[in-house]
Write a protein that holds these residues in place. Sequence first.
Motif, short mmCIF file in Angstrom:
data_model
loop_
_atom_site.label_atom_id
_atom_site.label_comp_id
_atom_site.label_asym_id
_atom_site.label_seq_id
_atom_site.Cartn_x
_atom_site.Cartn_y
_atom_site.Cartn_z
N GLY A 24 -1.28 19.70 1.00
CA GLY A 24 -1.99 20.88 0.56
C GLY A 24 -3.08 21.34 1.50
N ARG A 25 -3.60 22.54 1.23
CA ARG A 25 -4.71 23.13 1.98
C ARG A 25 -5.70 23.72 0.99
NH1 ARG A 25 -2.98 27.19 6.53
NH2 ARG A 25 -5.21 26.92 6.94
N GLY A 26 -6.92 23.97 1.47
CA GLY A 26 -7.92 24.57 0.61
C GLY A 26 -8.16 23.71 -0.62
N THR A 27 -8.32 24.36 -1.78
CA THR A 27 -8.56 23.61 -3.01
C THR A 27 -7.33 22.84 -3.48
OG1 THR A 27 -8.08 25.63 -4.27
CG2 THR A 27 -10.40 25.12 -3.83
N ASP A 28 -6.21 23.02 -2.81
CA ASP A 28 -5.01 22.24 -3.14
C ASP A 28 -4.92 20.96 -2.30
OD1 ASP A 28 -4.06 24.07 -5.03
OD2 ASP A 28 -3.12 25.30 -3.47
N PHE A 29 -5.89 20.74 -1.41
CA PHE A 29 -5.82 19.56 -0.56
C PHE A 29 -6.03 18.28 -1.38
CE2 PHE A 29 -8.09 16.20 1.73
CZ PHE A 29 -7.16 15.91 2.72
N MET A 30 -5.24 17.26 -1.05
CA MET A 30 -5.37 15.97 -1.70
C MET A 30 -4.95 14.87 -0.74
SD MET A 30 -3.91 13.09 -3.21
CE MET A 30 -2.18 13.55 -3.23
N PHE A 31 -5.74 13.82 -0.68
CA PHE A 31 -5.40 12.62 0.07
C PHE A 31 -5.57 11.44 -0.88
CE2 PHE A 31 -7.21 9.21 3.04
CZ PHE A 31 -5.96 8.68 3.33
N GLY A 32 -4.52 10.67 -1.04
CA GLY A 32 -4.59 9.55 -1.97
C GLY A 32 -4.08 8.27 -1.35
N CYS A 33 -4.60 7.15 -1.83
CA CYS A 33 -4.17 5.84 -1.35
C CYS A 33 -4.25 4.85 -2.49
CB CYS A 33 -5.06 5.39 -0.19
SG CYS A 33 -4.60 3.75 0.46
N ARG A 34 -3.31 3.93 -2.50
CA ARG A 34 -3.26 2.90 -3.54
C ARG A 34 -2.83 1.58 -2.92
NH1 ARG A 34 0.44 5.07 -6.55
NH2 ARG A 34 2.17 3.86 -5.73
N VAL A 35 -3.52 0.50 -3.26
CA VAL A 35 -3.14 -0.85 -2.86
C VAL A 35 -2.90 -1.66 -4.14
CG1 VAL A 35 -3.75 -2.94 -1.60
CG2 VAL A 35 -4.51 -0.71 -0.75
N SER A 36 -1.71 -2.19 -4.29
CA SER A 36 -1.38 -2.95 -5.50
C SER A 36 -0.97 -4.37 -5.14
CB SER A 36 -0.26 -2.26 -6.28
OG SER A 36 0.90 -2.12 -5.46
N GLU A 79 0.83 -1.20 0.00
CA GLU A 79 0.00 0.00 0.00
C GLU A 79 0.87 1.25 0.00
OE1 GLU A 79 -1.83 1.62 3.37
OE2 GLU A 79 -0.75 0.37 4.81
N TRP A 80 0.29 2.33 -0.49
CA TRP A 80 0.93 3.64 -0.48
C TRP A 80 -0.14 4.67 -0.20
CZ3 TRP A 80 -0.62 7.80 -3.29
CH2 TRP A 80 0.20 8.93 -3.28
N SER A 81 0.17 5.68 0.60
CA SER A 81 -0.78 6.75 0.85
C SER A 81 -0.04 8.04 1.12
CB SER A 81 -1.72 6.42 2.01
OG SER A 81 -0.99 6.20 3.20
N ASP A 82 -0.72 9.16 0.88
CA ASP A 82 -0.09 10.47 1.09
C ASP A 82 -1.18 11.53 1.14
OD1 ASP A 82 1.95 12.40 1.28
OD2 ASP A 82 1.87 12.78 -0.88
N HIS A 83 -0.92 12.61 1.87
CA HIS A 83 -1.82 13.75 1.84
C HIS A 83 -0.99 15.02 1.87
CE1 HIS A 83 -1.18 13.39 6.25
NE2 HIS A 83 -1.35 14.71 6.24
#
Length: 214
Positions: A75-87, A69-73
Amino acid sequence: MAERGSGRWWQIHSIKGFFAAAVILVLVCGGLFVSFVKGLYLLPDKVCEGSVQRDVVIRTLPLARAAEEWSDHRGRGTDFMFGCRVSTSGDSILSGSVNLRVSSKDEWERGYGSDGGARVVRTSAGRVAGLAQLDDDGVASVYVPCEPKGAGEVSGASALVAEVAVTGKSRASGAARRQALTDFAYQLTRHAYVLAGCKGPSDFPERLPHYGDS
């Protein structure tokens, strides 16, 4: 008489030997099988920064020898992003992302449904809404209004929008696949709500109603 008894002794031990060999073969084959499919079960109980239950991943991806698995978050406001991937070693990937968007609920629904020519099913609980495209290769998405802390960061109605999809083979299909993807998206969104610093309580229901229940 001695020869007859000796033959019976040989038969008994031959039968015992056969069953012992069969047991050993079953254990060996079972061990080999487990070694080739245990990958998903070696993931943490909760993946994606502790936000998503491993069971959701197991329901979605086919069994494989290895998984990561990999995940990351950021940014703030409209630049906020939280992502996750399981391969997996079988080249199947379950991936999801949550972004803060300036979007109304109607705009969000149209983006996945009528605007794109796709049919969707919907579910909701309070302020949280979820949908999944009826195409087996489609995606699932979750929408929850979010006003970030800090005046003036976002202009207009804003919300966290999660999008989840599978690349490659999936363990589930049809309704089961749509539900698993939506569960994954919902659990990502609950976590992202805190990370993004959204105003208001962060208490969410344990799960969104299943599509058949809503």
